[in-house]
Structure formats: structure tokens, C-alpha cells
Design a protein around this motif. Structure first.
Motif, PDB file in Angstrom:
ATOM      1  N   THR A   1       0.835  -1.201   0.000  1.00  0.00           N
ATOM      2  CA  THR A   1       0.000   0.000   0.000  1.00  0.00           C
ATOM      3  C   THR A   1       0.870   1.251   0.000  1.00  0.00           C
ATOM      4  N   TYR A   2       0.643   2.137  -0.955  1.00  0.00           N
ATOM      5  CA  TYR A   2       1.279   3.439  -0.991  1.00  0.00           C
ATOM      6  C   TYR A   2       0.184   4.475  -1.198  1.00  0.00           C
ATOM      7  N   ASP A   3       0.011   5.363  -0.239  1.00  0.00           N
ATOM      8  CA  ASP A   3      -1.021   6.389  -0.321  1.00  0.00           C
ATOM      9  C   ASP A   3      -2.357   5.720  -0.662  1.00  0.00           C
ATOM     10  N   TRP A   4      -3.000   6.121  -1.780  1.00  0.00           N
ATOM     11  CA  TRP A   4      -4.289   5.533  -2.119  1.00  0.00           C
ATOM     12  C   TRP A   4      -4.148   4.269  -2.965  1.00  0.00           C
ATOM     13  N   TYR A   5      -2.914   3.949  -3.393  1.00  0.00           N
ATOM     14  CA  TYR A   5      -2.726   2.744  -4.200  1.00  0.00           C
ATOM     15  C   TYR A   5      -2.817   1.502  -3.323  1.00  0.00           C
ATOM     16  N   ASN A   6      -3.461   0.491  -3.817  1.00  0.00           N
ATOM     17  CA  ASN A   6      -3.547  -0.774  -3.104  1.00  0.00           C
ATOM     18  C   ASN A   6      -3.609  -1.882  -4.151  1.00  0.00           C
TER      19      ASN A   6
ATOM     20  N   LEU B   1       5.969   2.302  -5.995  1.00  0.00           N
ATOM     21  CA  LEU B   1       5.494   1.763  -7.258  1.00  0.00           C
ATOM     22  C   LEU B   1       4.165   2.417  -7.612  1.00  0.00           C
ATOM     23  N   ILE B   2       3.878   2.441  -8.898  1.00  0.00           N
ATOM     24  CA  ILE B   2       2.716   3.163  -9.407  1.00  0.00           C
ATOM     25  C   ILE B   2       1.819   2.201 -10.160  1.00  0.00           C
ATOM     26  N   ASN B   3       0.520   2.329  -9.951  1.00  0.00           N
ATOM     27  CA  ASN B   3      -0.445   1.434 -10.577  1.00  0.00           C
ATOM     28  C   ASN B   3      -1.588   2.245 -11.173  1.00  0.00           C
ATOM     29  N   TYR B   4      -1.846   2.069 -12.466  1.00  0.00           N
ATOM     30  CA  TYR B   4      -3.036   2.660 -13.074  1.00  0.00           C
ATOM     31  C   TYR B   4      -3.405   1.879 -14.334  1.00  0.00           C
ATOM     32  N   THR B   5      -4.503   2.263 -14.940  1.00  0.00           N
ATOM     33  CA  THR B   5      -5.017   1.564 -16.123  1.00  0.00           C
ATOM     34  C   THR B   5      -4.750   2.384 -17.376  1.00  0.00           C
TER      35      THR B   5
ATOM     36  N   ASP C   1      -4.202  -3.176 -16.857  1.00  0.00           N
ATOM     37  CA  ASP C   1      -3.727  -2.754 -15.545  1.00  0.00           C
ATOM     38  C   ASP C   1      -2.204  -2.879 -15.523  1.00  0.00           C
ATOM     39  N   ILE C   2      -1.523  -1.771 -15.248  1.00  0.00           N
ATOM     40  CA  ILE C   2      -0.063  -1.786 -15.275  1.00  0.00           C
ATOM     41  C   ILE C   2       0.502  -1.365 -13.924  1.00  0.00           C
ATOM     42  N   VAL C   3       1.704  -1.826 -13.642  1.00  0.00           N
ATOM     43  CA  VAL C   3       2.470  -1.429 -12.463  1.00  0.00           C
ATOM     44  C   VAL C   3       3.862  -1.051 -12.939  1.00  0.00           C
ATOM     45  N   GLY C   4       4.393   0.034 -12.400  1.00  0.00           N
ATOM     46  CA  GLY C   4       5.732   0.457 -12.806  1.00  0.00           C
ATOM     47  C   GLY C   4       6.338   1.408 -11.798  1.00  0.00           C
ATOM     48  N   PHE C   5       7.412   2.066 -12.207  1.00  0.00           N
ATOM     49  CA  PHE C   5       8.112   2.993 -11.322  1.00  0.00           C
ATOM     50  C   PHE C   5       8.500   4.235 -12.120  1.00  0.00           C
ATOM     51  N   ASN C   6       8.655   5.319 -11.421  1.00  0.00           N
ATOM     52  CA  ASN C   6       9.065   6.574 -12.043  1.00  0.00           C
ATOM     53  C   ASN C   6      10.579   6.533 -12.274  1.00  0.00           C
ATOM     54  N   PRO C   7      11.043   6.640 -13.510  1.00  0.00           N
ATOM     55  CA  PRO C   7      12.491   6.543 -13.779  1.00  0.00           C
ATOM     56  C   PRO C   7      13.304   7.650 -13.128  1.00  0.00           C
ATOM     57  N   ILE C   8      12.658   8.758 -12.753  1.00  0.00           N
ATOM     58  CA  ILE C   8      13.397   9.853 -12.122  1.00  0.00           C
ATOM     59  C   ILE C   8      14.108   9.372 -10.864  1.00  0.00           C
ATOM     60  N   TYR C   9      13.466   8.477 -10.104  1.00  0.00           N
ATOM     61  CA  TYR C   9      14.059   8.042  -8.845  1.00  0.00           C
ATOM     62  C   TYR C   9      15.298   7.182  -9.060  1.00  0.00           C
ATOM     63  N   LEU C  10      15.285   6.335 -10.096  1.00  0.00           N
ATOM     64  CA  LEU C  10      16.498   5.564 -10.387  1.00  0.00           C
ATOM     65  C   LEU C  10      17.603   6.471 -10.903  1.00  0.00           C
ATOM     66  N   MET C  11      17.232   7.522 -11.636  1.00  0.00           N
ATOM     67  CA  MET C  11      18.235   8.481 -12.093  1.00  0.00           C
ATOM     68  C   MET C  11      18.933   9.126 -10.893  1.00  0.00           C
TER      69      MET C  11
ATOM     70  N   ASN D   1      -1.842  10.710 -14.942  1.00  0.00           N
ATOM     71  CA  ASN D   1      -0.963   9.548 -14.848  1.00  0.00           C
ATOM     72  C   ASN D   1       0.490   9.939 -15.062  1.00  0.00           C
ATOM     73  N   GLU D   2       1.357   9.455 -14.187  1.00  0.00           N
ATOM     74  CA  GLU D   2       2.779   9.718 -14.322  1.00  0.00           C
ATOM     75  C   GLU D   2       3.369   8.935 -15.485  1.00  0.00           C
ATOM     76  N   THR D   3       4.499   9.435 -15.984  1.00  0.00           N
ATOM     77  CA  THR D   3       5.294   8.665 -16.934  1.00  0.00           C
ATOM     78  C   THR D   3       6.089   7.640 -16.133  1.00  0.00           C
ATOM     79  N   ILE D   4       5.973   6.373 -16.489  1.00  0.00           N
ATOM     80  CA  ILE D   4       6.611   5.312 -15.711  1.00  0.00           C
ATOM     81  C   ILE D   4       7.283   4.299 -16.627  1.00  0.00           C
ATOM     82  N   ILE D   5       8.110   3.474 -16.025  1.00  0.00           N
ATOM     83  CA  ILE D   5       8.636   2.288 -16.698  1.00  0.00           C
ATOM     84  C   ILE D   5       7.836   1.099 -16.176  1.00  0.00           C
ATOM     85  N   ILE D   6       7.096   0.452 -17.063  1.00  0.00           N
ATOM     86  CA  ILE D   6       6.201  -0.636 -16.683  1.00  0.00           C
ATOM     87  C   ILE D   6       7.012  -1.900 -16.398  1.00  0.00           C
ATOM     88  N   ILE D   7       6.647  -2.587 -15.284  1.00  0.00           N
ATOM     89  CA  ILE D   7       7.293  -3.864 -14.962  1.00  0.00           C
ATOM     90  C   ILE D   7       6.273  -4.999 -14.838  1.00  0.00           C
ATOM     91  N   ALA D   8       4.984  -4.656 -14.703  1.00  0.00           N
ATOM     92  CA  ALA D   8       3.947  -5.692 -14.603  1.00  0.00           C
ATOM     93  C   ALA D   8       2.751  -5.277 -15.446  1.00  0.00           C
TER      94      ALA D   8
END
Length: 377
Positions: free
Chosen positions: A32-37, A79-83, A91-101, A143-150
Motif C-alpha cells: 500500500t502506498y497512499d491511495w494505491y492498493n 510503485l505506481i499502478n493505473y489503467t 492494468d499496469i504497475v511500474g516505477f518513475n524513472p526519475i528516482y532511479l536516475m 498519470n505519471e510517466t513510468i517504466i512498466i514492470i507488470a
């Protein structure tokens, strides 16, 4: 004229990581992150990597690293989840590449190239920032720009429908051909720049790659901060490190002329806020907060272009460069600056000192000539 500021790296020694070659099954309970579940795929984390390369140096992040950074008890980033709608809803799950940068030490990138197995596309950092409410007040998209992993409950690396590869850059703020599948690496191209314009003409460019602090200007640190107990914003004392604006202006042709300055952020904020020469060189006066009013004292400190706070580079939430204006309220602390706009104030009815002296001498000669002529007559 161009400048360089050297950056440092954040310390993530306390962040839990899996051992090299170790494989673990992620817990099934929802993260769970904020409203994401949402629940990540229960299968073993794929043994895949994404590389971040800058000037020949490479930082590699495995999928295990990424998941561990985002675990609830570590919380380095979420991690970020949206449709999304791509040939139907998914339904996708990913991460914001800014943080890895930032984890890779990239606190100042403006352009970067995303390399896939068979093609490459360049992306501008502002395309990510505009779409992310963590970095800008009014994002262009929900929706944020993300790198999808799921994808639809499966790891992307194991997904059967579509050749998406292990990592897939996706974002509504990206052009169609910038939504890159089969990512294997991201390469640093260009640094974040701050352009100095004088009456519309570019006179200098500030970045971290092309000069040294010794030739740039007054690189200084001081403790600064405030907290507005009524409004509930501001900050406690922190060490602010950067260049005084006055010293940077010496690399332009402004000389001793009077001016106003505007500091323009990548989203356009700051265009309608002007600063006087006195405010830049001596700080603000007369700004008050709270009730009863308390003046924000400048303590004789000049405005600076901050790039490090408490020994840590600002990153993209407030930087890479932020204006610090001692004695001013929070609205004057503009971050994400891409331009310092200088406007010369015309000298109306003004006669320089040497011209006054010249006119005085001419007048003396004229009077003397009239006196001599009068005597002759």
C-alpha cells in the motif's frame, strides 16, 4: 560563458537489497502506498536488469533492486499502478524513472536516450516532470510517466501477449515513438542548463559540465530557513549552497547598469515575478509572516542559485537549481529554473558623471570666451 557545478551522491547504505543471484518470492499481501492498493505478481522476480550509463560509467539495477527499493518498509520510492488504454484496457504497475536516475547520481539531466533492443529515442526530462504531481503543482495528466514492470497481473518479462520486453517506458506526455519497449539501457545525454538572457539575447549558460566553480563566481553556503506557523509552510534552518546571483551576472555584459530579473522555471512559473538589483544584492526587506506580523530578516545575505541543500543535491523536486532569496516569502523560492531573464532599466534623464564634467569644462570655456570677447569690445 559556461559553468560547472559538481554534484554528490545520496547514501542508500541502509536500504535493504537482495544478495546477488538470490531469488525470493515476494509476499502476496497487498503493498500500500497512499491511495494505491495492489498486489504484485506472486511469481519469482525476473532476473533482469536495466542500466543507466553516463560518460562511460554504468549503474545497473536488477528487478530485485527496484522491488526492494519500493518495499513498504524501505520506501525509497513508490510503485505506481493505473489503467491504460492500448488495444483495450490494461492494468499496469511500474516505477518513475526519475528516482532511479537520482539513485544513479543523475541530479542534473535534461535530455536522455532510451535504448531498446532495436531502436533508441530521446526524451526530455521536463516530459517526465510535467506529468508528475510530485514535481509540479499542476501536472498535464493524471498519470505519471513510468517504466512498466507488470502487465495485467504478470511480470512484463513473462507476459505472453506482445513483445514488450522486460521494461517498457510509457506516459501520456510522451510522443508515440517515445513509448519505448524492450528497454535495456538509459543513457545520459545533456545536463540541465540555466540560460542567462539580457534583453532577449543569450549571454551565458550555466550547467555542471563545462567549467569550474573557481571561475564562475561566489560559491557560498549559509544557514537559512523559516517556518510560517500561520500558513503552515516554509522550512527550518538548512544549509543552502550555491552561487550568488550577483556573481553570475558578472559573466554577462550588464556591467553597472540597473536591472530587473525574472527566474523562469521549466513550467513557466516566475515569468511574472520580478526582482530588483537591490533585492538580489542585499536581500528582501519588509516581508512579514504570522499574526502579529514578524519580519523575515535577510541578515545581509545575497540571493543565491542553490544546487545543494544540507550536503545533498536538490534533485528534481526543487532543483536542480533553486532560487534562494533571503527575507522573502516562500513564493519567491523558485525551483526547476531554466532561465534567468535580465531586463535593463533605461536611464531616463540621466547624465553619467564624465558627461557632467565634460559639460562643465565646455561651459567654462564658453563663458571665458564670452568674457574675452566682451573685453575686446
Amino acid at each position: 560563458m559556461v559553468f560547472l557545478i559538481t554534484g554528490t551522491s545520496l547514501n542508500f547504505e541502509n536500504t535493504e537489497k537482495l544478495s546477488v543471484g538470490e531469488s525470493k518470492t515476494l509476499p502476496k499481501p497487498a503493498i500500500t502506498y497512499d491511495w494505491y492498493n495492489f498486489t504484485l505478481p506472486s511469481e519469482l522476480v525476473p532476473d533482469v536488469n536495466i542500466n543507466f550509463t553516463r560518460d562511460g560509467s554504468n549503474v545497473s539495477f536488477s528487478m530485485e533492486d527496484i522491488i526492494n527499493y519500493a518495499k513498504y518498509d524501505n520506501g525509497t520510492f513508490e510503485l505506481i499502478n493505473y489503467t491504460i488504454d492500448k488495444d483495450g484496457y490494461h492494468d499496469i504497475v511500474g516505477f518513475n524513472p526519475i528516482y532511479l536516475m537520482e539513485l544513479a547520481g543523475w541530479y542534473d539531466v535534461m535530455n536522455f536516450t532510451v535504448n531498446a533492443s532495436d531502436y533508441s529515442k530521446q526524451v526530455n526530462m521536463t516530459q517526465l516532470l510535467f506529468a508528475d504531481g510530485n514535481f509540479i503543482k499542476h501536472p498535464d495528466t493524471e498519470n505519471e510517466t513510468i517504466i512498466i514492470i507488470a502487465w495485467d497481473g504478470d511480470w512484463l518479462a513473462n507476459y505472453d501477449s506482445g513483445s514488450y520486453g522486460d521494461f517498457y517506458l510509457w506516459g501520456e506526455n510522451l510522443a508515440g515513438n517515445q513509448k519505448v519497449r524492450n528497454i535495456n539501457s538509459i543513457i545520459y545525454d545533456d545536463p540541465w542548463t540555466v540560460e542567462f538572457t539580457l534583453n532577449g539575447t543569450t549571454e551565458a549558460i550555466l550547467n555542471r559540465n563545462n567549467a569550474t566553480t573557481s571561475v564562475t563566481g561566489n560559491y557560498t553556503s549559509y544557514e537559512w530557513g523559516y517556518f510560517d506557523t500561520d500558513a503552515g509552510y516554509g522550512w527550518d534552518e538548512r544549509e543552502c549552497t550555491g552561487f550568488t546571483i550577483a556573481s553570475l551576472l558578472k559573466h554577462t555584459s550588464i556591467g553597472e547598469q540597473d536591472y530587473t530579473l525574472s527566474f523562469i522555471a521549466y513550467d513557466g512559473y516566475g515569468e511574472n515575478v520580478q526582482y530588483t538589483k537591490e533585492q538580489i544584492e542585499q536581500g528582501f526587506t519588509g516581508i512579514t509572516i504570522n499574526d502579529p506580523p514578524v519580519e523575515l530578516l535577510h541578515q545581509g545575505r545575497q540571493a543565491i542559485l542553490m544546487e545543494i541543500s544540507d550536503d545533498v543535491p536538490l534533485g528534481y523536486a526543487r532543483g536542480p537549481y533553486q532560487l534562494i532569496t533571503p527575507g522573502a516569502d516562500k513564493s519567491n523560492y523558485i525551483g526547476g529554473i531554466v532561465e534567468i531573464r535580465i531586463i535593463i532599466i533605461p536611464e531616463e534623464n540621466w547624465i553619467p558623471g564624465f558627461q557632467v564634467q565634460l559639460l562643465f569644462i565646455i561651459s567654462i570655456f564658453a563663458i571665458s570666451a564670452l568674457v574675452m570677447k566682451s573685453k575686446k569690445n
